[in-house]
Scaffold this motif. Structure first.
Motif, PDB file in Angstrom:
ATOM      1  N   VAL A 108      -2.434  -7.580   2.044  1.00 24.15           N
ATOM      2  CA  VAL A 108      -2.357  -7.283   0.608  1.00 24.15           C
ATOM      3  C   VAL A 108      -1.258  -6.242   0.380  1.00 24.15           C
ATOM      4  O   VAL A 108      -1.160  -5.264   1.142  1.00 24.15           O
ATOM      5  CB  VAL A 108      -3.708  -6.728   0.090  1.00 24.15           C
ATOM      6  N   ALA A 109      -0.456  -6.461  -0.637  1.00 29.59           N
ATOM      7  CA  ALA A 109       0.555  -5.464  -1.014  1.00 29.59           C
ATOM      8  C   ALA A 109       0.430  -5.172  -2.499  1.00 29.59           C
ATOM      9  O   ALA A 109       0.123  -6.069  -3.295  1.00 29.59           O
ATOM     10  CB  ALA A 109       1.956  -5.979  -0.712  1.00 29.59           C
ATOM     11  N   VAL A 110       0.650  -3.905  -2.859  1.00 35.02           N
ATOM     12  CA  VAL A 110       0.804  -3.526  -4.263  1.00 35.02           C
ATOM     13  C   VAL A 110       2.225  -2.992  -4.421  1.00 35.02           C
ATOM     14  O   VAL A 110       2.638  -2.099  -3.679  1.00 35.02           O
ATOM     15  CB  VAL A 110      -0.228  -2.466  -4.693  1.00 35.02           C
ATOM     16  N   VAL A 136      -0.198  -8.631  -4.508  1.00 32.46           N
ATOM     17  CA  VAL A 136      -0.073  -9.955  -3.894  1.00 32.46           C
ATOM     18  C   VAL A 136      -0.901  -9.980  -2.620  1.00 32.46           C
ATOM     19  O   VAL A 136      -0.865  -9.032  -1.841  1.00 32.46           O
ATOM     20  CB  VAL A 136       1.412 -10.319  -3.621  1.00 32.46           C
ATOM     21  N   GLU A 137      -1.674 -11.051  -2.444  1.00 33.01           N
ATOM     22  CA  GLU A 137      -2.362 -11.273  -1.164  1.00 33.01           C
ATOM     23  C   GLU A 137      -1.825 -12.552  -0.563  1.00 33.01           C
ATOM     24  O   GLU A 137      -1.744 -13.588  -1.237  1.00 33.01           O
ATOM     25  CB  GLU A 137      -3.887 -11.375  -1.342  1.00 33.01           C
ATOM     26  N   LEU A 139       1.054  -1.394   1.534  1.00 32.57           N
ATOM     27  CA  LEU A 139       0.699  -2.636   2.213  1.00 32.57           C
ATOM     28  C   LEU A 139      -0.511  -2.397   3.112  1.00 32.57           C
ATOM     29  O   LEU A 139      -0.619  -1.325   3.710  1.00 32.57           O
ATOM     30  CB  LEU A 139       1.902  -3.075   3.039  1.00 32.57           C
ATOM     31  N   ALA A 140      -1.422  -3.347   3.172  1.00 27.61           N
ATOM     32  CA  ALA A 140      -2.574  -3.195   4.057  1.00 27.61           C
ATOM     33  C   ALA A 140      -2.880  -4.512   4.754  1.00 27.61           C
ATOM     34  O   ALA A 140      -2.906  -5.569   4.120  1.00 27.61           O
ATOM     35  CB  ALA A 140      -3.795  -2.747   3.259  1.00 27.61           C
ATOM     36  N   THR A 141      -3.122  -4.426   6.070  1.00 27.24           N
ATOM     37  CA  THR A 141      -3.501  -5.625   6.828  1.00 27.24           C
ATOM     38  C   THR A 141      -4.945  -5.527   7.315  1.00 27.24           C
ATOM     39  O   THR A 141      -5.561  -6.554   7.609  1.00 27.24           O
ATOM     40  CB  THR A 141      -2.580  -5.809   8.059  1.00 27.24           C
ATOM     41  N   ASP A 142      -5.506  -4.327   7.372  1.00 28.96           N
ATOM     42  CA  ASP A 142      -6.895  -4.165   7.818  1.00 28.96           C
ATOM     43  C   ASP A 142      -7.846  -4.344   6.625  1.00 28.96           C
ATOM     44  O   ASP A 142      -7.460  -4.162   5.463  1.00 28.96           O
ATOM     45  CB  ASP A 142      -7.102  -2.784   8.437  1.00 28.96           C
ATOM     46  N   ARG A 148      -7.174  -3.383   2.661  1.00 27.40           N
ATOM     47  CA  ARG A 148      -7.053  -4.481   1.679  1.00 27.40           C
ATOM     48  C   ARG A 148      -8.045  -4.263   0.543  1.00 27.40           C
ATOM     49  O   ARG A 148      -7.727  -4.402  -0.637  1.00 27.40           O
ATOM     50  CB  ARG A 148      -7.315  -5.844   2.348  1.00 27.40           C
ATOM     51  N   HIS A 149      -9.272  -3.881   0.929  1.00 30.45           N
ATOM     52  CA  HIS A 149     -10.321  -3.642  -0.073  1.00 30.45           C
ATOM     53  C   HIS A 149      -9.889  -2.515  -1.019  1.00 30.45           C
ATOM     54  O   HIS A 149     -10.050  -2.619  -2.248  1.00 30.45           O
ATOM     55  CB  HIS A 149     -11.614  -3.272   0.649  1.00 30.45           C
ATOM     56  N   ARG A 150      -9.333  -1.445  -0.437  1.00 28.49           N
ATOM     57  CA  ARG A 150      -8.918  -0.285  -1.249  1.00 28.49           C
ATOM     58  C   ARG A 150      -7.869  -0.720  -2.285  1.00 28.49           C
ATOM     59  O   ARG A 150      -7.951  -0.357  -3.460  1.00 28.49           O
ATOM     60  CB  ARG A 150      -8.353   0.808  -0.313  1.00 28.49           C
ATOM     61  N   LEU A 151      -6.919  -1.515  -1.869  1.00 29.72           N
ATOM     62  CA  LEU A 151      -5.885  -1.959  -2.816  1.00 29.72           C
ATOM     63  C   LEU A 151      -6.477  -2.911  -3.866  1.00 29.72           C
ATOM     64  O   LEU A 151      -6.153  -2.826  -5.054  1.00 29.72           O
ATOM     65  CB  LEU A 151      -4.736  -2.637  -2.071  1.00 29.72           C
ATOM     66  N   TRP A 152      -7.381  -3.788  -3.452  1.00 30.84           N
ATOM     67  CA  TRP A 152      -7.993  -4.736  -4.400  1.00 30.84           C
ATOM     68  C   TRP A 152      -8.803  -4.019  -5.474  1.00 30.84           C
ATOM     69  O   TRP A 152      -8.865  -4.450  -6.626  1.00 30.84           O
ATOM     70  CB  TRP A 152      -8.888  -5.751  -3.669  1.00 30.84           C
TER      71      TRP A 152
END
Ligand code: FAD
Ligand code: MLT
Ligand code: ZN
Length: 457
Positions: free
Chosen positions: A225-227, A284-285, A311-314, A318-322
């Protein structure tokens, strides 16, 4: 003319579902009578909680005999006022029909009761090595029946489509109590009209959905996931559509603005994704079963030149960005009773809508606040207006007029409900609405199914 009194109807309903599942006490009815936003509320004659398809059928037949309106209700997370009574109807809660049959692991299909929550179905699919293709923030409460009835969209439409696309079979109770069932367990079934497809998006106005068969999708093991921050909506939207064109691994493309992020930070304690505030953010995921899609995402973003990115891959990252996107609904609700305008426009007009909606609101309702966010990959924007009283529709009208000027739709994924009844003809045209009304008259000649929803009475 009906000869059944309200007292007789309640006695009959009580005999069908059992006394403890026929709620007539005001305190017990209350949570079924107000919608999630608190903008829409009404009083029900009774709330009934049938425990089987046969009980639903007998209850609907009793309502037909009494000419009583029926309001089907699932998780009551709908955002257009269609799930709560307008005055004197019977609310038919489907939540007890929450069975989830075993997943067919070879076919990747599952049969579930209308009252099963989205989260239950997602868990069951995962436990069997599959995924369910639809995801949305109300997953713990929204039911599969409600999601079919609204043709819910959510975050993964850009990859898997909305609820209608997941539907392989259905069971439903018609307005006279007849049970229809078509659960073929086959991906292909061209035997006449697609009645299940018709029920998707019917908002409880044609029949009560009691069970459905759903297709599942293969799991996507790798996910990133990226913001990314942008100086304006046009740059963010251009980036979103370029990512959709060039990366087959795109699972979600979401947009929000700094006004919404400020609310998220204030209400939830979340931190900014990166130090510098930006006017517009793209989430974007990307996800893939074949291999890690991170490198391709980074290369694509680099080529397009976003200003700042996280950017998060773990899973935790990913949850934090979502959360920065998903919790918008909740924090807007915490600020007041919102006017929620769920709309879509053709992709090339999307940036105009993002910029133009707050201006249209300010002109129509000076002092109102506008928070926008949405599923940019589908051209779907959620315009939330705070300030005007629930029945002051000047801001709503201004936004919906703008949407029609831009060639868009007044409902992208939430439905018409009662909130947008006045707009259906303006959007679809008198001929199309007449064809819809003909269907309604054929399926529900007494007009008892969710009266006042979709069409003015
Ligand atoms: P209800 O709210 O109970 O009912 C909705 C409509 O369906 C009503 O008209 C009702 O009469 C009818 N209905 C319900 N069950 C049946 C049935 N069994 N048979 C016939 N008619 C029935 N929606 C999206 O599309 N995308 C999103 O991303 C999204 N995110 C959300 C996030 C939050 C935090 C919240 C609160 C809502 C969100 N929604 C979203 C809206 C809502 O969750 C969906 O509309 C969902 O499909 C409603 O399901 P429900 O079970 O709560 O239905
Ligand atoms: C969302 O995308 O967050 C939902 O559709 C709910 C909303 O519009 O607030
Ligand atoms: Zn949405």
């Amino acid at each position: 003319m009906p000869t059944v009194t309200n007292r007789e109807l309640i006695a009959r309903l009580s005999a069908v579902v059992g006394e403890r599942h026929c709620l007539t006490d005001a305190d017990l009815r209350a949570s079924f009578e107000t919608d999630w936003t608190r903008r829409f509320a009404g009083t029900a004659l009774a709330v009934i909680r049938p425990g089987s398809t046969e009980e639903v059928a007998a209850a609907v037949a009793a309502c037909a005999d009494a000419r009583a309106g029926v309001v089907p209700q699932g998780g009551n997370t709908g955002l257009v006022g269609g799930s709560v009574p307008r005055g004197g109807e019977v609310v038919l809660s489907l939540r007890r029909l929450n069975s989830v049959a075993e997943v067919d692991p070879a076919a990747g299909e599952v049969t579930v009761g209308a009252g099963a929550t989205l989260a239950t179905v997602q868990d069951a699919a995962r436990a069997a090595g599959w995924e369910f293709g639809v995801d949305l923030g109300a997953r713990d409460s929204a039911t599969i029946g409600g999601m079919v009835a609204t043709n819910a969209g959510g975050a993964h439409v850009v990859r898997h489509g909305s609820m209608r696309a997941q539907l392989l079979g259905f069971e439903a109770v018609l307005a006279d109590g007849t049970i229809l069932s078509r659960m073929p367990g086959m991906a292909k079934d061209n035997t006449g009209y697609d009645l299940g497809g018709l029920l998707a998006g019917s908002e409880g106005t044609l029949a009560v959905i009691t069970r459905v068969r759903l297709r599942l999708v293969p799991p996507l093991g790798y996910s990133t996931v990226a913001v990314v921050g942008y100086a304006d909506a046009a740059s963010a939207v251009a980036a979103a559509f370029e990512l959709r064109r060039t990366l087959a691994s795109v699972l979600a493309l979401e947009l929000f603005t700094d006004a919404g992020l400020e609310l998220i930070m204030r209400h939830t304690g979340a931190a900014r994704p990166f130090a510098v505030p930006m006017p517009v953010y793209l989430l974007v995921e990307v996800a893939s079963a074949e291999g890690d899609p991170t490198e391709a995402l980074v290369a694509a973003l680099g080529a397009m030149g976003g200003d700042s990115a996280a950017l998060a891959t773990d899973a935790a990252g990913r949850h934090r960005l979502w959360q920065l996107r998903e919790r918008h609904t909740e924090v807007v609700n915490a600020e007041g009773v919102p006017h929620k305008l769920d709309v879509s426009v053709p992709g090339p007009r999307f940036a105009e809508l993002v910029e133009g909606a707050p201006l249209a609101v300010s002109a129509a309702a000076p002092g109102a606040r506008t928070i926008v966010y949405g599923h940019v990959g589908d051209g779907n924007l959620h315009v939330n207006v705070l300030g005007p009283p629930p029945d002051d529709e000047r801001a709503d009208d201004a936004v919906l007029n703008l949407v029609l000027e831009l060639g868009g739709s007044v409902s992208a994924e939430h439905g018409i409900g009662v909130a947008k009844v006045a707009w259906l003809v303006r959007d679809r045209g008198a001929e199309t609405v007449a064809a819809m009304r003909a269907l309604k008259a054929a399926w529900d000649p007494l007009g008892i199914m969710n009266p006042g929803v979709l069409f003015a009475r």
